[in-house]
Design a protein around this motif. Structure first.
Motif, mmCIF file in Angstrom:
data_model
loop_
_atom_site.group_PDB
_atom_site.id
_atom_site.type_symbol
_atom_site.label_atom_id
_atom_site.label_comp_id
_atom_site.label_asym_id
_atom_site.label_seq_id
_atom_site.Cartn_x
_atom_site.Cartn_y
_atom_site.Cartn_z
ATOM 1 N N ALA A 124 0.809 -1.250 0.038
ATOM 2 C CA ALA A 124 -0.116 -0.065 -0.195
ATOM 3 C C ALA A 124 0.386 0.981 0.122
ATOM 4 C CB ALA A 124 -0.907 -0.138 1.232
ATOM 5 N N GLU A 125 1.955 1.312 0.362
ATOM 6 C CA GLU A 125 2.795 2.630 1.349
ATOM 7 C C GLU A 125 3.477 2.669 -0.355
ATOM 8 O OE1 GLU A 125 4.556 5.507 2.468
ATOM 9 O OE2 GLU A 125 3.229 4.345 3.301
ATOM 10 N N GLN A 126 3.542 1.671 -1.560
ATOM 11 C CA GLN A 126 4.459 1.623 -2.445
ATOM 12 C C GLN A 126 3.508 1.971 -3.654
ATOM 13 O OE1 GLN A 126 6.480 -2.433 -3.201
ATOM 14 N NE2 GLN A 126 7.686 -2.194 -2.100
ATOM 15 N N GLU A 127 1.773 1.571 -3.729
ATOM 16 C CA GLU A 127 1.309 2.557 -4.626
ATOM 17 C C GLU A 127 1.505 3.436 -4.487
ATOM 18 O OE1 GLU A 127 -2.196 -0.273 -3.707
ATOM 19 O OE2 GLU A 127 -0.880 -2.145 -5.145
ATOM 20 N N LYS A 128 1.242 4.122 -2.910
ATOM 21 C CA LYS A 128 0.670 5.964 -2.548
ATOM 22 C C LYS A 128 2.033 6.293 -2.788
ATOM 23 C CE LYS A 128 0.199 8.713 1.761
ATOM 24 N NZ LYS A 128 0.429 8.960 3.110
ATOM 25 N N GLN A 129 3.134 5.463 -3.503
ATOM 26 C CA GLN A 129 3.817 6.357 -3.231
ATOM 27 C C GLN A 129 4.456 6.442 -4.789
ATOM 28 O OE1 GLN A 129 7.716 4.927 -1.681
ATOM 29 N NE2 GLN A 129 7.336 5.365 0.192
#
Length: 305
Positions: free
Chosen positions: A191-196
């Motif tokens: 999720a953090e990667q997708e957010k970034q």
């Protein structure tokens, strides 16, 4: 009492260069215990005659059987009775007391016979005969103790097994918890990667829009400046042209003369002038004689005919 059987003597194999005459004596010994019970021991005594002492021993005591009969056996019987009378009958049955008596006997024999140049390596008790009136209760007590120890050991084993099962269950639970936490961490990381990635894409679009805006502003400024430059250039050129025309008019000192000069300069160099003589009212009819008979009013007159 019973007569002790004659001891059996055998020679051990050579163990090293320093030990060349090692013998084992199997002897049955009887004596009373501290508490008055008749004890009989079947023991093995290992002794050695050092080569440097053999000549002295043979001169002093005789051959090997004589050494056994005169020196070794009497000392074994004497020391066994002396040491054994300090122990109760129970001590010869229970392992710890029996081992202690065996060590004391070995040390005492070695000390006494060493004075006669005979080396004792060990006294091993192989079997103990104790009267049944004391042996049976001791064996029953020992059996009860062993049974109790066995039961306690079983209880300890069961307890350890239960603790092990608990530990295994906790390990399994911990493993499942770790697996769940791992999946959670993986989801959070994804999720953090997708957010970034989304933030990077948004920032990229924003930067692209800013760049395009800047380019448009630069182009507009360029167009504005180019238009102004062209207007200024046109104004300057036309202004200079006007100044030139004014100078030319001023040079002719007569505007009409300047106009005629300008008109003359704009005429086709190939123009031809013809003079047509005509009377009053005959211009259009006389045009037939020229190349202008097909233009203007001459053409209209021809059509009326």
């Amino acid at each position: 009492g019973k007569k002790a059987p004659k001891p059996a003597l055998r020679k051990e194999e050579q163990k090293s260069e320093d030990i060349s005459n090692v013998f084992v004596l199997d002897q049955f010994v009887e004596f009373p215990s501290k508490d008055g019970f008749e004890i009989s021991l079947d023991m093995t005594v290992e002794f050695e005659l050092l080569p440097k002492n053999i000549a002295w021993i043979y001169r002093s005591y005789g051959d090997l059987p004589a050494v056994v009969d005169k020196i070794i056996m009497p000392q074994i019987l004497s020391v066994s009775r002396m040491k054994g009378s300090a122990y109760g009958a129970k001590d010869f049955i229970v392992g710890e007391g029996r081992e202690k008596f065996q060590n004391d006997l070995t040390e005492a024999l070695d000390r006494v016979l060493n004075e006669r140049k005979i080396k004792i390596h060990g006294a091993l008790i192989r079997h103990v005969n104790v009267p049944m009136q004391i042996l049976d209760p001791i064996q029953q007590a020992s059996l009860a103790i062993e049974t109790d120890l066995t039961n306690k050991e079983k209880q300890n084993t069961a307890k350890k097994q239960a603790e092990l099962n608990t530990e295994l269950s906790m390990i399994q639970q911990r493993g499942e918890q770790v697996a769940q936490e791992t999946e959670k961490m993986k989801a959070e990381i994804q999720a953090e990667q997708e957010k970034q990635v989304a933030e990077i894409n948004a920032d990229t679009l924003k930067q692209t829009a800013l760049i395009e805006k800047t380019i448009a502003e630069v182009k507009a400024e360029k167009t504005k400046r180019m238009g102004k430059a062209e207007a200024d250039a046109f104004k300057l050129v036309e202004g200079e042209k006007a100044v030139g025309s004014q100078l030319k008019v001023k040079a002719f000192n007569d505007p009409m003369a300047y106009n005629l000069w300008t008109f003359a300069n704009t005429l086709n160099p190939d123009i031809k002038i013809r003079v047509v003589h005509a009377g009053d009212g005959t211009l259009w009819t006389d045009l037939d004689k020229t190349q202008f008979g097909n233009v203007g009013g001459a053409k209209l007159l021809q059509e009326k005919k």
